[in-house]
Scaffold this active site. Structure first.
Site, PDB file in Angstrom:
ATOM      1  N   ARG A 108       0.812  -1.234   0.000  1.00 38.00           N
ATOM      2  CA  ARG A 108       0.000   0.000   0.000  1.00 38.00           C
ATOM      3  C   ARG A 108       0.839   1.274   0.000  1.00 38.00           C
ATOM      4  NH1 ARG A 108      -3.163  -2.792   4.073  1.00 38.00           N
ATOM      5  NH2 ARG A 108      -4.830  -3.962   3.055  1.00 38.00           N
ATOM      6  N   LYS A 147       2.763  10.888 -12.188  1.00 39.22           N
ATOM      7  CA  LYS A 147       1.889   9.982 -12.932  1.00 39.22           C
ATOM      8  C   LYS A 147       2.628   8.673 -13.159  1.00 39.22           C
ATOM      9  CE  LYS A 147      -0.667  11.567 -16.438  1.00 39.22           C
ATOM     10  NZ  LYS A 147      -1.107  12.436 -17.572  1.00 39.22           N
ATOM     11  N   GLU A 203       9.134  16.801 -26.358  1.00 34.77           N
ATOM     12  CA  GLU A 203       8.433  17.250 -25.149  1.00 34.77           C
ATOM     13  C   GLU A 203       8.934  18.625 -24.706  1.00 34.77           C
ATOM     14  OE1 GLU A 203       5.877  15.799 -23.540  1.00 34.77           O
ATOM     15  OE2 GLU A 203       5.856  13.779 -24.392  1.00 34.77           O
ATOM     16  N   LYS A 223       6.676  22.056 -15.938  1.00 38.92           N
ATOM     17  CA  LYS A 223       5.865  20.919 -15.528  1.00 38.92           C
ATOM     18  C   LYS A 223       5.538  20.987 -14.039  1.00 38.92           C
ATOM     19  CE  LYS A 223       4.683  16.276 -15.983  1.00 38.92           C
ATOM     20  NZ  LYS A 223       4.821  15.016 -16.689  1.00 38.92           N
ATOM     21  N   GLU A 237      -4.964  16.037 -12.495  1.00 40.72           N
ATOM     22  CA  GLU A 237      -5.381  16.182 -13.875  1.00 40.72           C
ATOM     23  C   GLU A 237      -6.874  16.428 -14.016  1.00 40.72           C
ATOM     24  OE1 GLU A 237      -4.564  12.875 -16.559  1.00 40.72           O
ATOM     25  OE2 GLU A 237      -3.271  14.236 -17.616  1.00 40.72           O
ATOM     26  N   ARG A 267      -3.871  20.539 -15.840  1.00 34.29           N
ATOM     27  CA  ARG A 267      -2.786  19.617 -16.166  1.00 34.29           C
ATOM     28  C   ARG A 267      -2.956  18.965 -17.525  1.00 34.29           C
ATOM     29  NH1 ARG A 267       0.114  15.363 -12.083  1.00 34.29           N
ATOM     30  NH2 ARG A 267       1.427  14.346 -13.629  1.00 34.29           N
ATOM     31  N   ASN A 269      -0.996  17.461 -22.279  1.00 37.11           N
ATOM     32  CA  ASN A 269      -1.227  16.401 -23.256  1.00 37.11           C
ATOM     33  C   ASN A 269      -1.312  16.924 -24.690  1.00 37.11           C
ATOM     34  OD1 ASN A 269      -1.313  14.179 -21.438  1.00 37.11           O
ATOM     35  ND2 ASN A 269      -3.273  14.970 -20.703  1.00 37.11           N
ATOM     36  N   HIS A 314      -0.787  14.610 -27.586  1.00 41.15           N
ATOM     37  CA  HIS A 314      -0.783  13.243 -27.068  1.00 41.15           C
ATOM     38  C   HIS A 314      -1.961  12.405 -27.538  1.00 41.15           C
ATOM     39  CE1 HIS A 314       2.526  14.626 -24.667  1.00 41.15           C
ATOM     40  NE2 HIS A 314       2.630  13.470 -24.031  1.00 41.15           N
ATOM     41  N   HIS A 320      -0.907   9.154 -29.058  1.00 37.63           N
ATOM     42  CA  HIS A 320      -1.306   7.831 -28.549  1.00 37.63           C
ATOM     43  C   HIS A 320      -1.824   6.952 -29.678  1.00 37.63           C
ATOM     44  CE1 HIS A 320      -1.966   9.048 -24.049  1.00 37.63           C
ATOM     45  NE2 HIS A 320      -0.715   8.828 -24.347  1.00 37.63           N
ATOM     46  N   HIS A 373       7.714   7.084 -27.654  1.00 38.66           N
ATOM     47  CA  HIS A 373       6.611   7.950 -27.242  1.00 38.66           C
ATOM     48  C   HIS A 373       6.839   9.391 -27.727  1.00 38.66           C
ATOM     49  CE1 HIS A 373       3.547   9.786 -24.725  1.00 38.66           C
ATOM     50  NE2 HIS A 373       4.460  10.575 -24.197  1.00 38.66           N
TER      51      HIS A 373
END
Lengths: 362, 362
Positions: free
Chosen positions: A122, A144, A186, A228, A238, A242, A246, A249, A253, A266
């Site tokens: 946990r 993330k 990026e 960032k 997000e 935030r 993207n 993206h 993706h 990526h």
């Protein structure tokens, strides 16, 4: 000693420093808290061959037990099954809740090691040591973490902050050219969404950045981390702001998923995605078409592909983009630009999106 | 209308109400936020047969799409693999980030559905609807979610709070006797660690509780939720105080793991573990031996086993207890009692622990 640049990240989930300096790996032991019982060093075979021994020796200065966990390399292995290999290794070594995970590698290692840290017993502490430009300027900052699922990228994961991010700019000397280009995609993204002068600085220095001039890299990394860190401090989970990170993206993706994870890096897919986002912004928001060309030229200058794969046509494209988790009940939300340095989220009519897909794929 | 008892839980990870009332299932639609896009109803075949139709009809009042996910029943299926079945089903149905998961079942369903909520697209909202006494008084409160690993129970998980816990005391009418006994073990645990008068109340009302007298159950559930809510509000992430809730659990985990998960109910193992913890407290802290007998008698009165399995002997016992994640680098920390109503954490010499094992196992 070199000057150490420090960027502070503050989120509800934790406060932590990003340290940036050449030779920073040599001081890594300082990032391990005194009350840690042991260290799980998670990396891949390529990074392990390049710097595994050095890092292990440095961490041994802590006097703590070090358990190496070496995962298969590449986005194709960012899976539920590989994640379980981490748990098998850590539980097999009887590592307890006071273990600190050190993530030594690129974005794939950081995402998986970070997610493992989020859920092992946990939650245990972890330190990000990003070894690619992309992970230094992007994935190591903001908490993330995730693995992919056959039905989509980064579908299973957590928002979970490291206790420190340690960036050694020297490790970029051995980085393959394609990975440099992917990371630079990026970097220019930050200029596009937040800071037009920084975008112009990237245009002027594209050649020097690709050639890895140390002073230019230090500026690019530090500025990127600042951008960032500012965004995630405003919006850790997000829920709104935030999502501007993207930019490119949703298209990216689809390119990655359609090509099969691992075929393209990526950042390379995001590079092409930036052009497509600029093009869609021109269709929808009056983004100047001359600036679409500036984006295309800079993406080319940093060495990323400027056209994407046609795949099975627009229907497959739409369905891949609809699988992206930022969509809400079927509608696709894009990050778009009214102008360079400014980004908003916006739905777009399917016929405009299709036109952009057809114009930017072969 | 019945009176609805409400217990408020406040943790850094979230504030939420626990509602307790007979017939509470009929109002479940109220627990679903208006901005939810869809509902994933996670349950098992036994619960689904008993109340799946009723709950589905009630949730249909929201007008939202309902996707049922029916998982195999039992602790033996609280695994990484079963968890992935949830993701396959939810991603296959294209459920987005605004989905609300409803966990309808006992502790196993609650732990898995809660963990799925914690990591599906990096976190979606969920509502706990516990259908066993054990989950009503224990696992549905406090946000601990997890799955088991072959090397230990609850090893992979998250602290993740629901948006509401909805407890319908009527569902206990169909609960098997063994599960009633298992739940009552956790109820008397609260008396042992926090409230001697409540322990005495349990002694006086053991027969009535086993016979499910509604007024007694309402008191027991409400008090238990209040105790647990108070403890987790002080210490969400189990850095200290919260660990007292593990009274009897280190022994209990060894009994469960040694017997093979699923052979004994968790609460049954904890019942035996409470006796062993009292016995070790007598050895180490001067807990009165007459009170050890009171604990033994009450555990018997509520219908739980009063002796554990010998297993492969003390070595296997020690190793199973050492695998428990509350240990730190090999040392075993127990929750022990100086007296009834008070609990502390304490390491114990191996020879005392072994004596207690031999005395309480066959």
């Amino acid at each position: 000693m070199h000057t150490v640049e420090t960027v502070q990240v503050q989120t509800p989930g934790g406060h932590y420093p990003i340290h940036i300096a050449p030779g920073r790996l040599a001081t890594l032991a300082q990032a391990i808290p005194a009350d840690a019982t042991s260290i799980a060093l998670i990396t891949n075979p390529v990074v392990h061959a390049l710097m595994g021994d050095e890092v292990t020796q440095v961490l041994a200065q802590t006097g703590k037990r070090i358990v190496p966990v070496i995962l298969p390399d590449g986005e194709a292995h960012k899976t539920w099954e590989t994640l379980n290999q981490i748990f098998d290794a850590m539980l097999g070594a009887q590592l307890d809740r006071r273990t600190v995970i050190v993530a030594l590698g690129g974005g794939v290692i950081g995402d998986m090691a970070g997610f493992a840290a989020a859920v092992y017993m946990r939650g245990v502490r972890f330190v990000q040591v990003p070894t690619t430009l992309l992970s230094q300027v992007d994935s190591s900052v903001g908490g993330k973490t995730a693995v992919n699922h056959p039905l989509g990228k980064n579908m299973i994961g957590a928002f979970y902050q490291p206790i420190a991010v340690e960036i050694d700019t020297d490790v970029l000397k051995t980085l393959p050219d394609r990975e440099m280009s992917a990371g630079l995609a990026e970097v220019i993204k930050y200029g596009l969404i937040l800071d037009a002068p920084f975008f112009e600085w990237c245009e002027k220095n594209a050649v020097g950045l690709r050639e890895r001039e140390p002073e230019l890299l230090a500026i690019a990394i530090r500025r990127s981390c600042e951008f960032k860190a500012w965004v995630v401090s405003q919006d850790e989970r997000e829920s709104g702001l935030r999502e501007i990170l993207n930019l490119g993206h949703t298209f990216g993706h689809a390119i990655e998923a359609g090509s099969g994870y691992g075929a393209l890096l990526h950042g390379e897919a995001v590079g092409t995605g930036l052009i497509m986002a600029a093009d869609l912004s021109a269709e929808l928001l009056g983004f100047p078409s001359a600036d679409v060309e500036r984006v295309r030229k800079l993406v080319e200058a940093i060495g990323c592909p400027t056209v994407g794969p046609r795949l099975g046509g627009v229907d497959q494209w739409m369905s891949l983009m609809r699988g992206d988790k930022k969509t809400r009940a079927g509608e696709i939300t894009f990050v778009l630009m009214p102008k360079i340095g400014e980004a908003i989220r916006r739905g777009a009519p399917a016929e405009l999106v299709e036109r952009v897909i057809l114009r930017n794929t072969v």
